[in-house]
Design a protein around this motif. Structure first.
Motif, PDB file in Angstrom:
ATOM      1  N   GLU A  75       0.297   4.023  13.256  1.00 50.89           N
ATOM      2  CA  GLU A  75       1.098   4.147  12.042  1.00 50.89           C
ATOM      3  C   GLU A  75       2.341   3.273  12.067  1.00 50.89           C
ATOM      4  O   GLU A  75       2.973   3.069  11.029  1.00 50.89           O
ATOM      5  CB  GLU A  75       1.509   5.608  11.820  1.00 50.89           C
ATOM      6  CG  GLU A  75       0.386   6.500  11.346  1.00 50.89           C
ATOM      7  CD  GLU A  75       0.886   7.846  10.841  1.00 50.89           C
ATOM      8  OE1 GLU A  75       2.114   8.058  10.864  1.00 50.89           O
ATOM      9  OE2 GLU A  75       0.053   8.666  10.414  1.00 50.89           O
ATOM     10  N   GLY A 105      -1.575  17.062   6.390  1.00 50.83           N
ATOM     11  CA  GLY A 105      -1.169  15.959   7.250  1.00 50.83           C
ATOM     12  C   GLY A 105      -2.290  15.356   8.062  1.00 50.83           C
ATOM     13  O   GLY A 105      -2.046  14.477   8.897  1.00 50.83           O
ATOM     14  N   SER A 313       9.105   1.214   4.967  1.00 52.30           N
ATOM     15  CA  SER A 313       7.983   2.038   4.479  1.00 52.30           C
ATOM     16  C   SER A 313       8.076   2.313   2.988  1.00 52.30           C
ATOM     17  O   SER A 313       7.771   3.422   2.525  1.00 52.30           O
ATOM     18  CB  SER A 313       7.918   3.361   5.265  1.00 52.30           C
ATOM     19  OG  SER A 313       7.806   3.134   6.647  1.00 52.30           O
ATOM     20  N   ARG A 316       3.400   2.175  -0.700  1.00 51.48           N
ATOM     21  CA  ARG A 316       2.661   3.438  -0.529  1.00 51.48           C
ATOM     22  C   ARG A 316       1.431   3.311   0.357  1.00 51.48           C
ATOM     23  O   ARG A 316       0.845   4.329   0.738  1.00 51.48           O
ATOM     24  CB  ARG A 316       2.279   3.996  -1.902  1.00 51.48           C
ATOM     25  CG  ARG A 316       3.502   4.443  -2.693  1.00 51.48           C
ATOM     26  CD  ARG A 316       3.181   5.258  -3.920  1.00 51.48           C
ATOM     27  NE  ARG A 316       4.403   5.495  -4.667  1.00 51.48           N
ATOM     28  CZ  ARG A 316       4.711   4.928  -5.823  1.00 51.48           C
ATOM     29  NH1 ARG A 316       3.857   4.088  -6.384  1.00 51.48           N
ATOM     30  NH2 ARG A 316       5.845   5.188  -6.418  1.00 51.48           N
ATOM     31  N   ASP A 318       1.708   2.371   3.307  1.00 54.42           N
ATOM     32  CA  ASP A 318       2.282   2.744   4.596  1.00 54.42           C
ATOM     33  C   ASP A 318       2.186   4.256   4.764  1.00 54.42           C
ATOM     34  O   ASP A 318       2.732   5.012   3.952  1.00 54.42           O
ATOM     35  CB  ASP A 318       3.748   2.291   4.642  1.00 54.42           C
ATOM     36  CG  ASP A 318       4.365   2.410   6.028  1.00 54.42           C
ATOM     37  OD1 ASP A 318       3.977   3.321   6.793  1.00 54.42           O
ATOM     38  OD2 ASP A 318       5.246   1.592   6.345  1.00 54.42           O
ATOM     39  N   LYS A 320       3.729   6.109   6.563  1.00 58.37           N
ATOM     40  CA  LYS A 320       5.053   6.699   6.801  1.00 58.37           C
ATOM     41  C   LYS A 320       5.879   6.773   5.514  1.00 58.37           C
ATOM     42  O   LYS A 320       7.020   7.221   5.536  1.00 58.37           O
ATOM     43  CB  LYS A 320       5.817   5.865   7.839  1.00 58.37           C
ATOM     44  CG  LYS A 320       5.099   5.696   9.164  1.00 58.37           C
ATOM     45  CD  LYS A 320       5.932   4.928  10.186  1.00 58.37           C
ATOM     46  CE  LYS A 320       6.268   3.523   9.740  1.00 58.37           C
ATOM     47  NZ  LYS A 320       5.068   2.690   9.459  1.00 58.37           N
ATOM     48  N   HIS A 321       5.311   6.314   4.404  1.00 60.74           N
ATOM     49  CA  HIS A 321       6.043   6.311   3.136  1.00 60.74           C
ATOM     50  C   HIS A 321       6.416   7.724   2.717  1.00 60.74           C
ATOM     51  O   HIS A 321       5.602   8.647   2.779  1.00 60.74           O
ATOM     52  CB  HIS A 321       5.196   5.662   2.044  1.00 60.74           C
ATOM     53  CG  HIS A 321       5.815   5.726   0.685  1.00 60.74           C
ATOM     54  ND1 HIS A 321       6.860   4.913   0.307  1.00 60.74           N
ATOM     55  CD2 HIS A 321       5.548   6.532  -0.386  1.00 60.74           C
ATOM     56  CE1 HIS A 321       7.206   5.195  -0.939  1.00 60.74           C
ATOM     57  NE2 HIS A 321       6.416   6.168  -1.377  1.00 60.74           N
ATOM     58  N   THR A 322       7.649   7.887   2.269  1.00 64.16           N
ATOM     59  CA  THR A 322       8.125   9.156   1.733  1.00 64.16           C
ATOM     60  C   THR A 322       8.052   9.111   0.212  1.00 64.16           C
ATOM     61  O   THR A 322       8.647   8.209  -0.396  1.00 64.16           O
ATOM     62  CB  THR A 322       9.578   9.426   2.156  1.00 64.16           C
ATOM     63  OG1 THR A 322       9.645   9.464   3.586  1.00 64.16           O
ATOM     64  CG2 THR A 322      10.073  10.741   1.580  1.00 64.16           C
ATOM     65  N   PRO A 323       7.330  10.030  -0.423  1.00 61.95           N
ATOM     66  CA  PRO A 323       7.239   9.992  -1.885  1.00 61.95           C
ATOM     67  C   PRO A 323       8.624   9.970  -2.526  1.00 61.95           C
ATOM     68  O   PRO A 323       9.518  10.731  -2.148  1.00 61.95           O
ATOM     69  CB  PRO A 323       6.481  11.285  -2.214  1.00 61.95           C
ATOM     70  CG  PRO A 323       5.656  11.552  -0.990  1.00 61.95           C
ATOM     71  CD  PRO A 323       6.510  11.113   0.159  1.00 61.95           C
ATOM     72  N   ALA A 325      10.743   7.559  -2.299  1.00 65.06           N
ATOM     73  CA  ALA A 325      11.693   6.705  -1.584  1.00 65.06           C
ATOM     74  C   ALA A 325      11.883   5.385  -2.317  1.00 65.06           C
ATOM     75  O   ALA A 325      10.920   4.760  -2.760  1.00 65.06           O
ATOM     76  CB  ALA A 325      11.204   6.457  -0.163  1.00 65.06           C
ATOM     77  N   LYS A 326      13.136   4.984  -2.450  1.00 64.67           N
ATOM     78  CA  LYS A 326      13.494   3.705  -3.059  1.00 64.67           C
ATOM     79  C   LYS A 326      14.472   2.993  -2.140  1.00 64.67           C
ATOM     80  O   LYS A 326      14.919   3.540  -1.133  1.00 64.67           O
ATOM     81  CB  LYS A 326      14.137   3.911  -4.438  1.00 64.67           C
ATOM     82  CG  LYS A 326      13.283   4.669  -5.444  1.00 64.67           C
ATOM     83  CD  LYS A 326      12.182   3.788  -5.997  1.00 64.67           C
ATOM     84  CE  LYS A 326      11.381   4.513  -7.075  1.00 64.67           C
ATOM     85  NZ  LYS A 326      10.271   3.692  -7.603  1.00 64.67           N
ATOM     86  N   GLN A 466       5.563  -0.434  -5.873  1.00 62.23           N
ATOM     87  CA  GLN A 466       5.347   0.353  -4.658  1.00 62.23           C
ATOM     88  C   GLN A 466       3.948   0.930  -4.598  1.00 62.23           C
ATOM     89  O   GLN A 466       3.525   1.436  -3.561  1.00 62.23           O
ATOM     90  CB  GLN A 466       6.391   1.479  -4.582  1.00 62.23           C
ATOM     91  CG  GLN A 466       7.811   0.993  -4.389  1.00 62.23           C
ATOM     92  CD  GLN A 466       8.802   2.138  -4.298  1.00 62.23           C
ATOM     93  OE1 GLN A 466       9.426   2.512  -5.290  1.00 62.23           O
ATOM     94  NE2 GLN A 466       8.945   2.710  -3.117  1.00 62.23           N
TER      95      GLN A 466
END
Length: 607
Positions: A75, A105, A313, A316, A318, A320-323, A325-326, A466
């Protein structure tokens, strides 16, 4: 280099300089973009190389070539694209490694997902990291077929693409470590090291692995007793007349050094960055390019720079992307050109997000049309891959048997299959791949050269940069029966060689495509064709921004990589190939990058 020097170098490539204008901006640091950016800087032009991922530096997971399975699953760099193989969801549902998000997860891989799981599709991992996919691949190195270069010359009238002229780009980048210096067909002073397999296992007498390789040599027109010589001396990176008609065993070559460490475009970039006084290269990591900026001209728009969003990240793909996130958004400008090298998925996506692509698709998402180019994101192609897998009675001690050969039903005199056999397991990609069947696993994996169908597409899912695009390879859409029949023919030849194994390896229990004891279980061409139709996989995407003729409305690029209808914008990566180049595109893409460097620098000197 000492520890402090390594730490200093790693720190130096984590933060870009504050300048907002460069001569060139290169978007993407894979096999296309990274060498190009380094070459432009070494020619004296201020160059910004932008990479959405980070840098794994000397992380042994990536640095040691033998860890490529761990690297591809890691990852830290993995980008997951969930693709379709077929227009018919019922056909895609038959693919055994469909993947689902369970919501806790973890992934479910298979055809009977738990209740409530979200279907993702078929995993197609890419690498969001400095060096791109050259940092997580198996390092396998081979050449394009001569026709793959000549087609560009024929389509465009640009004779510089002729195969006889393209091999010098390989020599320029090569540091050949598996042959003594002085071979005129190879380079020895470049930035990309090459090593070859050790075939000494084939010296053993009368063992199952040696009997198999001897039989296979005979099946493709060679002498069995010459197998060791062929595995030792046949050079995959040699040019020469009629090379594409030679069916034989070969010594597998890797882009790595003699210590087994990867040799990649990342090394060329870091070597260039190490001398900033001499080479004006800037690297900007963890930066997502969201659009290309254009002038306001309606008749001759010009690329002026790029808009970027900074942060880790953010894309999307990735995991590790956090929904939600900008990152901060800014603009960076180019005095000369913007060059897109995002690969076969991201290059067409970025062009479309910026207003370059099919007008009907862009207007659907409210994107202002800068240039209606219907070919952007079309003609996506790939090598079809398949395998035959068995369990043996006793383990077969052997290395890799590597071969390129022509099946009897190939459409031309050219070779059409690259295969390698040995005690390994590789059946495509899914989270956590591969399946380990234990010490008695034995496989022959195949890559089809010159697939006839290139009907895949990369289309926008939304106007959000993204977001990932909607990717459909449309396997076997055109002349699919012919492509499948070539893979079936190759399977039959490889399986016939297995029958020479003898004791103590026999009997072979084939797992697929014909389950059961080898020689006793039913194994018709129809059975194999159906298996290949539903279970073929791929990981060599190309051609989604293809070079083509001036008269072709689907051509995206001219022979100098320039995007048609706009100024100051090129695409330099595997998406530029009109056809899938050979069996493994990584080395051809680096050759293409070297050619693009020469073309761009020549144009700059004329200006």
């Amino acid at each position: 280099m000492g520890l402090l020097s390594v730490l200093a170098l790693s720190a130096s490539i984590s933060v870009a300089a504050c300048a907002t204008t460069y001569d060139y901006i290169v978007v993407g640091s894979g096999p296309g973009g990274a060498p190009l950016a380094a070459n432009l800087a070494r020619a004296g032009y201020s160059t910004l190389l932008i990479e959405a991922g980070g840098d794994e530096a000397d992380n042994p997971t990536y640095r040691d070539l033998g860890n490529f399975i761990e690297a591809c699953n890691d990852e830290a760099s993995r980008w997951d694209f969930w693709v379709k193989h077929n227009d018919d969801p019922k056909v895609d549902a038959l693919f055994k490694h469909n993947t689902w998000d369970t919501g806790d997860g973890t992934f479910y891989v298979g055809q009977n997902p738990p209740a409530g799981a979200k279907h993702l599709g078929i995993q197609y991992p890419r690498a969001g990291v400095l060096g791109g996919c050259s940092l997580h691949n198996a390092g396998v190195s081979s050449l394009a077929q001569d026709d793959d270069w000549n087609i560009v010359a024929n389509l465009t009238g640009d004779s510089s693409w002729e195969a006889s002229k393209m091999h010098r780009y390989l020599k320029e980048i090569s540091k050949t470590e598996y042959l003594p210096a002085g071979n005129p067909d190879h380079g020895y002073n470049g930035w990309l090291s090459f090593i070859a397999d050790d075939p000494s296992w084939a010296k053993q007498n009368n063992t199952p692995g040696v009997r198999i390789v001897h039989k296979f040599a005979e099946l493709i027109g060679q002498k069995g007793e010459d197998a060791l010589t062929l595995l030792s001396q046949n050079d995959l990176l040699s040019s020469g007349p009629n090379k594409d008609e030679k069916s034989s065993l070969f010594n597998m070559v890797y882009h790595a050094n003699a210590q087994g460490k990867r040799s990649t475009p990342r090394d060329f970039v870091t070597a260039t960055l190490a001398d900033p006084a001499k080479y004006p290269l800037t690297l900007k990591l963890r930066t997502l390019v969201t659009k290309i900026l254009f002038s306001n001209s309606t008749t001759s728009p010009r690329a002026l720079g790029v808009e970027v969003m900074e942060g880790a990240s953010l894309y999307r793909a990735d995991p590790k992307h956090t929904p939600g996130a900008k990152g901060p958004i800014s603009q960076i400008f180019a005095n000369k050109e913007v060059i897109i090298s995002g690969g076969a998925f991201n290059s067409p996506q970025l062009l479309k997000l910026s207003g370059i692509g099919p007008a009907s698709e862009l207007t659907q998402f409210g994107i202002k049309v800068i240039k209606d180019l219907p070919g952007v994101g079309e003609k996506l192609g790939d090598n079809y891959e398949a395998s035959i897998m068995a369990l043996t009675k006793e383990p077969i001690p052997a290395g890799l048997m590597t071969t390129i050969f022509r099946t009897p039903n190939a459409p031309t005199k050219k070779r059409n299959i690259y295969a390698w056999c040995g005690p390994f397991s590789f059946e495509g990609f899914w989270p956590g791949f591969p399946t380990n069947y234990g010490p008695t696993q034995w496989e022959c994996a195949m890559v089809q050269i010159g697939p006839k169908s290139q009907r895949g597409t990369v289309r926008l899912r939304s106007a959000d940069p993204q977001d990932t695009p909607d990717i459909n390879f449309r396997f076997f859409k055109d002349q699919g029966d012919a492509d499948i029949s070539e893979l079936v023919s190759a399977s039959n030849i490889l399986r016939e060689a297995w029958k020479a194994a003898g004791a103590p390896a026999e009997p072979f229990q084939e797992l697929h495509p014909c389950p059961g004891e080898l020689g006793k279980a039913p194994c018709t061409d129809a059975m194999q064709a159906e298996y290949i139709r539903t279970q073929a996989y791929s990981h060599h995407a190309t051609s989604s921004c293809a070079i083509g003729a001036d008269s072709d409305p689907m051509a995206v690029l001219d022979s100098k990589f320039r995007v048609r209808g706009v100024q100051g914008l090129r695409v330099v990566d595997a998406s530029a190939f009109p056809v899938v180049p050979g069996a493994f595109p990584v080395v051809p893409t680096m050759m293409l990058s070297q050619k693009a460097s020469e073309d761009i620098i020549a144009d700059a000197k004329k200006a």
